[in-house]
Design a protein around this motif. Structure first.
Motif, PDB file in Angstrom:
ATOM      1  N   LEU A 147       1.069  -1.117  -0.256  1.00 33.68           N
ATOM      2  CA  LEU A 147      -0.384  -0.002  -0.195  1.00 33.68           C
ATOM      3  C   LEU A 147       1.196   1.080  -0.524  1.00 33.68           C
ATOM      4  N   LEU A 148       0.768   2.095  -1.160  1.00 29.54           N
ATOM      5  CA  LEU A 148       1.642   2.570  -1.293  1.00 29.54           C
ATOM      6  C   LEU A 148       0.469   4.301  -0.628  1.00 29.54           C
ATOM      7  N   PHE A 149       1.414   4.774   0.067  1.00 28.21           N
ATOM      8  CA  PHE A 149       0.887   6.063   0.835  1.00 28.21           C
ATOM      9  C   PHE A 149       1.857   7.452   0.753  1.00 28.21           C
ATOM     10  N   GLY A 150       0.762   8.803   0.260  1.00 26.47           N
ATOM     11  CA  GLY A 150       1.152   9.638   0.395  1.00 26.47           C
ATOM     12  C   GLY A 150       0.510  10.762   0.664  1.00 26.47           C
ATOM     13  N   GLY A 151       0.671  12.187   0.217  1.00 28.94           N
ATOM     14  CA  GLY A 151      -0.218  12.984   0.338  1.00 28.94           C
ATOM     15  C   GLY A 151      -1.171  13.642  -0.651  1.00 28.94           C
ATOM     16  N   TRP A 152      -2.668  13.851  -1.196  1.00 27.13           N
ATOM     17  CA  TRP A 152      -2.788  14.149  -2.184  1.00 27.13           C
ATOM     18  C   TRP A 152      -2.804  15.536  -2.347  1.00 27.13           C
ATOM     19  N   GLU A 153      -1.963  16.537  -1.881  1.00 29.81           N
ATOM     20  CA  GLU A 153      -1.922  17.897  -2.067  1.00 29.81           C
ATOM     21  C   GLU A 153      -0.017  17.759  -1.065  1.00 29.81           C
ATOM     22  N   SER A 154       0.146  18.657  -1.004  1.00 34.00           N
ATOM     23  CA  SER A 154       1.616  19.392  -0.574  1.00 34.00           C
ATOM     24  C   SER A 154       1.213  20.787  -0.273  1.00 34.00           C
ATOM     25  N   ALA A 155       1.789  20.352   0.730  1.00 30.49           N
ATOM     26  CA  ALA A 155       2.281  22.544   1.343  1.00 30.49           C
ATOM     27  C   ALA A 155       3.079  23.023   0.478  1.00 30.49           C
ATOM     28  N   THR A 156       3.775  22.355  -0.446  1.00 32.31           N
ATOM     29  CA  THR A 156       4.693  23.194  -1.321  1.00 32.31           C
ATOM     30  C   THR A 156       3.792  23.578  -2.663  1.00 32.31           C
TER      31      THR A 156
ATOM     32  N   VAL B 212      -2.328   2.564  -4.637  1.00 28.85           N
ATOM     33  CA  VAL B 212      -1.640   3.993  -3.901  1.00 28.85           C
ATOM     34  C   VAL B 212      -2.992   4.896  -3.753  1.00 28.85           C
ATOM     35  N   LEU B 213      -2.549   5.502  -2.505  1.00 33.11           N
ATOM     36  CA  LEU B 213      -4.115   5.972  -1.629  1.00 33.11           C
ATOM     37  C   LEU B 213      -3.266   7.657  -1.334  1.00 33.11           C
TER      38      LEU B 213
END
Lengths: 270, 737
Positions: free
Chosen positions: A127-136, A192-193
């Motif tokens: 399960l590949l996680f990450g943010g759907w947005e970024s603060a950059t 991917v989530l």
């Protein structure tokens, strides 16, 4: 039934949102003034992904959590002093440039390569996680590109919840318009989530967890592979701060209901 | 006067971050401490700050919210920072720097929160320092936060030394708390009766155990001791009324009453029975000395944190002062710089910041030396035990040889063949570090809190009327008041000055002090611009003044440097503190300059940061030199009678007739004559002929030199002020107000 998962969270570091972020053009293209010196935090959306992943690991014995992070390793080390106390994970640092402007394709390539090289990596349990947005700058495509490079086509964005089922499938809640969620059921890993905020509070710092993590984090940082990312030809055309608006009115004789009603009308008119 | 071209310098871009501080305060390689800092910071700037903003300081009572704060300390690992890993902690080895860093972070927001966290350590400290192995394991394990899977509440402790007036508080040697034997059966543990009334006891509202200082009221018990009391003991464990403090309201303070029966095994450090008499292995004085010499450093650092925490809110206030005013448009000087257009506002903030830097440097240097000292002290104790040496005087006597060896080591040439042997002698190392620690600890407590409180007033004043409101960002008014308590508790200023007057005159310390003077000259040579040369000159003046006063007498023949003559000794102790703080500040800047380049984050803009911190150090060194010059001059000249216009006083004066005669052979001499007596006895309108005294010319030569050594200090202040007007600060404070 608990499943032994492989959870990989991709998370970069960004300047602390309270800092003054002033766009500048440096020798390597667009950036932020004094960005290297400003206090950094784990990218907030990706941090939510990390906390969700840590909870999944806790509920599924035998699972393993990696945090893959690309950024200047000295900054990563500072950020790990806090993040390392919040969840048990293994850090896979990639020493690279700071900021949100490097090319998303080359960033994704570096991340995918690092993930594929994880010891005991099993794509079918991933399960590949990450943010759907970024603060950059927030190109919002890097995580998808990493998934594509790993050959994972089941991808979900704006995720607020995942529920694993006994048969290995899982249900995902993705944000859609109007404050609603789209419910999807995926047959199983890999997937991917890209997380929105999820539902978990930020875990408290636990120095004992941190001490345990640090035994792996510090050597990993020392051995971090350095990558040079392609520029993408971006340049600032114009930059402006969001307009600040202040409309103050002193009202002494309105009831709470009247104030609330007016606020609702005002919000509705926006 | 000719002037040199002022070189262009780099400037600091942002406020110093963690990477800079970790190098300066020497924990860049300690990730356990870095994590503790982050953990304590999070609690301080969320839980604690919200409580202060919500008005939780407005009550003297212990409230559920305040209790929640203690639990937040547990969860964040702050409580466990005092414990060894096997006791539930996570930091191995000495913990003075660790506890100092945690208290620094908490005091950045609220001093009472820091005190609350420290008070539990203070209760455990007598057990940690002097307790038996069983006592240490038992109470530290109970006090450790629950581990994963454990369901228990950690025990909290209180340290009960201070008693209602007229007892302990001024002189800790006198106690009214009593200890008697109520039952002593053959072959069994004696049962003791403890009667103790406490005053201003921290953590008392919720303490599960108390370490209380008591004195024997029974011929079968010798002397005094510290005894452990538990809330479940038979008798009265009355927590008393809450103290109506105006400060530190987030910590619990009260006046408890204890009337309890406890087994003799609760005597801290155990006891020995000699001829039917219980002899505690440690009297209460030995216990509290071991405890306070460490914990006082932490208190001094709390005030340092307040000063440094004031910088960002004051800058923001100054810059935004005119935002929103009619006619003040963005882009104008008035809009962008606000009050920072004015030199005075910037210069005063430079002074606040420089004091904060010096205070932090002094405090962390003291904390580190106690960490260094701990294993050496254990070695010393083991050696003394092996030699059968016990008792304070006997130990001091036994250490005399090591002291002599240490002093001879300091005076040896670099190629002296004996150096190698002495340099690796742990006892030599112990006496050297012990002598410095005995000075740095009271200096930190005295200078940081006393001078720090005065500088906090400056910080408050820089916020105008806003500064003394509850809305003031950074809670500056609270911090100003809190600093006054920090100057008082754990030994008020007079106690610290008294200790300094003894420890600063020990030869082992003075021999090191002389080396420090040379060290500052070298720093000045290698890296001009920190004020190190100015400081070295001031250190020479202090040293000269000490020797002078130790040998001088007043007009009636009484010695000037004498324990009872506090007008002399205390003033000289004050002067020394200024020097020590400035030296530590300069050394921290040098550390950053030397090692900053190795850290990728610190290296970014390092030259500008080092330049700014050097300028602050220069400003501080000049102020320290001024204080030393003023105090020394008062002491050197102030105890001499001023000459009068009488026969004796005029014996060195010219008469008008003499001058007229001399003028013929030395034209112009009249212009240089100050004290001229006329034939009719008339004289200039002043107190008497100008005074001089033995050694005055030496002193005045040093003072003249010191004046010229101040060259450049105001230029440094101007540069620092300029940086203050440009340095980037965050958009908002990272804790609520």
């Amino acid at each position: 039934m608990a499943q032994a998962l492989q959870l990989v969270v991709c998370a970069g570091i960004v300047p602390d949102p309270l800092q003054t972020l002033e766009p500048v053009t440096g020798p390597n293209g667009p950036g932020l003034k004094n960005e290297m010196v400003l206090p950094a935090v784990l990218d907030p959306w990706a941090a939510c992904a990390l906390y969700e992943a840590a909870q999944l690991v806790a509920k599924n014995p035998g699972s393993k959590l990696w945090l893959v992070s690309l950024g200047p390793k000295a900054k990563l080390q500072q950020v790990m002093m806090t993040v390392g106390q919040k969840a048990v994970f293994e850090l896979i640092p990639i020493d690279g440039p700071i900021g949100g402007f490097p090319d998303a394709h080359s960033t994704a390539a570096a991340l995918a390569e690092a993930i594929a090289a994880l010891p005991g990596f099993d794509r079918e349990r991933l399960l590949l996680f990450g943010g759907w947005e970024s603060a950059t700058r927030g190109a919002g495509v890097t995580l998808q590109l990493v998934g594509e490079r790993l050959g994972i086509t089941d991808q979900f964005q704006g995720v607020d919840q995942i529920t694993l089922r006994e048969d290995g499938s899982f249900e995902v809640l993705e944000r859609v318009e109007g404050g609603r969620h789209q419910v999807s059921v995926c047959a199983g890993t890999p997937a991917v989530l890209g997380w929105a905020t999820g539902n978990l509070a930020e875990p408290r710092n636990n120095p004992q967890t941190g001490m345990a993590n640090m035994r792996g984090i510090m050597p990993a940082l020392q051995k971090a592979k350095t990558v040079a990312l392609d520029g993408n030809g971006l340049r600032y055309v114009s930059v402006s701060l969001p307009k600040q608006q202040r409309e103050t009115r002193v009202e002494k004789n309105m009831t709470a209901d009247e104030i609330a009603r007016e606020l609702v009308e005002w919000i509705g008119a926006e | 006067m000719a002037t040199a071209a002022v070189p262009e310098v780099t400037t600091m871009h942002t406020l110093p971050g963690d990477a800079i501080r970790q190098i300066q305060w020497r924990f860049a390689d300690r990730f356990d401490l870095q994590m503790l800092v982050q953990s304590a910071r999070t609690v301080a700037r969320t839980t604690v700050a919200r409580m202060v903003a919500a008005g939780e300081r407005n009550t003297h009572e212990w409230t559920p919210a305040k209790a929640e704060m203690m639990e937040a300390f547990d969860r964040a690992g702050i409580t466990a920072a005092f414990m060894e890993p096997e006791e539930g902690g996570f930091i191995t080895g000495p913990k003075n720097l660790a506890l100092s860093l945690a208290a620094f972070e908490l005091a950045w927001v609220d001093g009472g929160a820091a005190t609350g966290s420290l008070a539990s350590f203070l209760a455990l400290a007598p057990i940690h320092e002097c307790g038996t192995a069983e006592q240490v394991k038992h109470y530290k394990t109970l006090a450790a936060p629950p581990q994963a899977g454990e369901d228990r509440k950690p025990w909290r402790g209180a340290f009960a030394l201070t008693e209602p007036l007229p007892y302990v508080g001024v002189d800790t040697g006198i106690l009214s708390g009593k200890l008697r034997i109520v039952e002593w059966r053959d072959g069994s543990e004696p049962l003791l009766q403890v009667d103790k009334r406490g005053r201003f006891i921290t953590n008392i509202a919720f303490a599960n155990f108390v370490t209380a200082a008591v004195i024997s009221d029974d011929p079968r018990i010798k002397g005094s001791c510290v005894v452990i009391l538990e809330e479940g003991d038979e008798g009265i464990f009355d927590r008393g009324t809450a103290t109506k403090k105006l400060v530190h309201q987030l910590s619990s303070t009260g006046d408890p009453i204890f009337n309890l029966k406890v087994p003799a095994s609760r005597i801290v450090g155990g006891y020995t029975v000699v001829d039917g008499v219980i002899v505690p292995n440690f009297n209460h004085g030995e216990v509290i000395e071991a405890v306070f010499r460490r914990t006082r450093v932490t208190v001094g650092l709390m005030t340092a944190a307040k000063l440094l925490s004031a910088v960002e809110p004051v800058i923001r206030y100054q810059r935004e002062r005119f935002h929103g005013a009619a006619g003040v448009k963005p882009g104008t000087m008035r809009y962008d710089l606000g009050i920072q257009q004015r030199e005075d506002a910037l210069h005063r903030l430079v002074d606040v910041w420089a004091t904060g830097e010096a205070a932090a440097s002094l405090g962390f240097a003291a904390a580190r030396i106690f960490d260094d000292l701990e294993p050496l002290e254990k070695h010393k104790n083991a050696l003394m035990k092996q030699l059968g040496v016990s008792g304070k005087r006997a130990v001091l006597k036994a250490l005399q040889e090591s002291e002599q060896r240490a002093i001879s080591l300091l005076g040896m040439a670099p190629n002296d063949p004996r150096r190698e042997e002495l340099a690796v002698d742990p006892m030599v190392d112990f006496v050297l570090k012990d002598a410095v620690a005995d000075v740095l600890c009271p200096a930190t407590k005295l200078w940081n809190t006393g001078v720090g409180a005065n500088q906090m007033r400056e910080a408050v004043s820089l916020m105008g009327g806003y500064g003394i409101t509850e809305d003031c960002p950074g809670f500056l008014a609270n911090k100003w008041m809190d600093a006054q308590l920090e100057a008082t508790y754990e030994g008020p200023e007079a106690v610290q000055r008294r200790q300094l007057t003894i420890t600063m005159t020990r030869e082992v310390f003075l021999a090191q002090f002389r080396i420090w003077i040379a060290e500052m000259r070298k720093v000045a040579g290698d890296y001009p611009g920190t004020g190190a040369c100015t400081l070295a000159s001031a250190m020479e003046m202090w040293q000269w003044t000490l020797v002078h006063l130790q040998n001088a007498t007043d007009p009636v023949g009484n010695k000037l440097y004498h324990g009872q003559r506090q007008g002399v000794t205390f003033a000289l102790a004050d002067a020394l503190c200024w020097l020590l703080a400035s030296r530590c500040q300069i050394l921290d800047v040098m550390e950053l300059q030397a090692r900053g380049g190795d850290d990728a984050v610190a290296a970014e803009g390092l030259a500008g940061t080092v330049q700014f911190l050097s300028d602050l150090a220069h400003v501080q060194a000049a102020r320290a030199a001024g204080e030393v010059s003023r105090i020394s001059a008062e002491l050197v000249f102030g105890y001499n009678l001023h000459p009068a216009w009488d026969t004796e006083g005029c014996s060195h004066c010219f008469t008008t007739q003499e001058l007229e005669a001399l003028e013929e052979t030395m034209p112009g001499i009249t212009a240089f004559a100050i004290d001229v007596v006329g034939a009719d006895g008339s004289h200039p309108l002043k107190a008497g002929p100008c005074a001089g005294c033995g050694g005055s010319s030496d002193f005045q030569r040093m003072q003249n030199k010191l004046c010229t050594c101040l060259s450049g200090c105001r230029l440094a202040k101007d540069r620092a002020a300029d940086t203050l007007s440009k340095v980037m600060i965050p958009e908002a404070l990272d804790y609520p107000a």
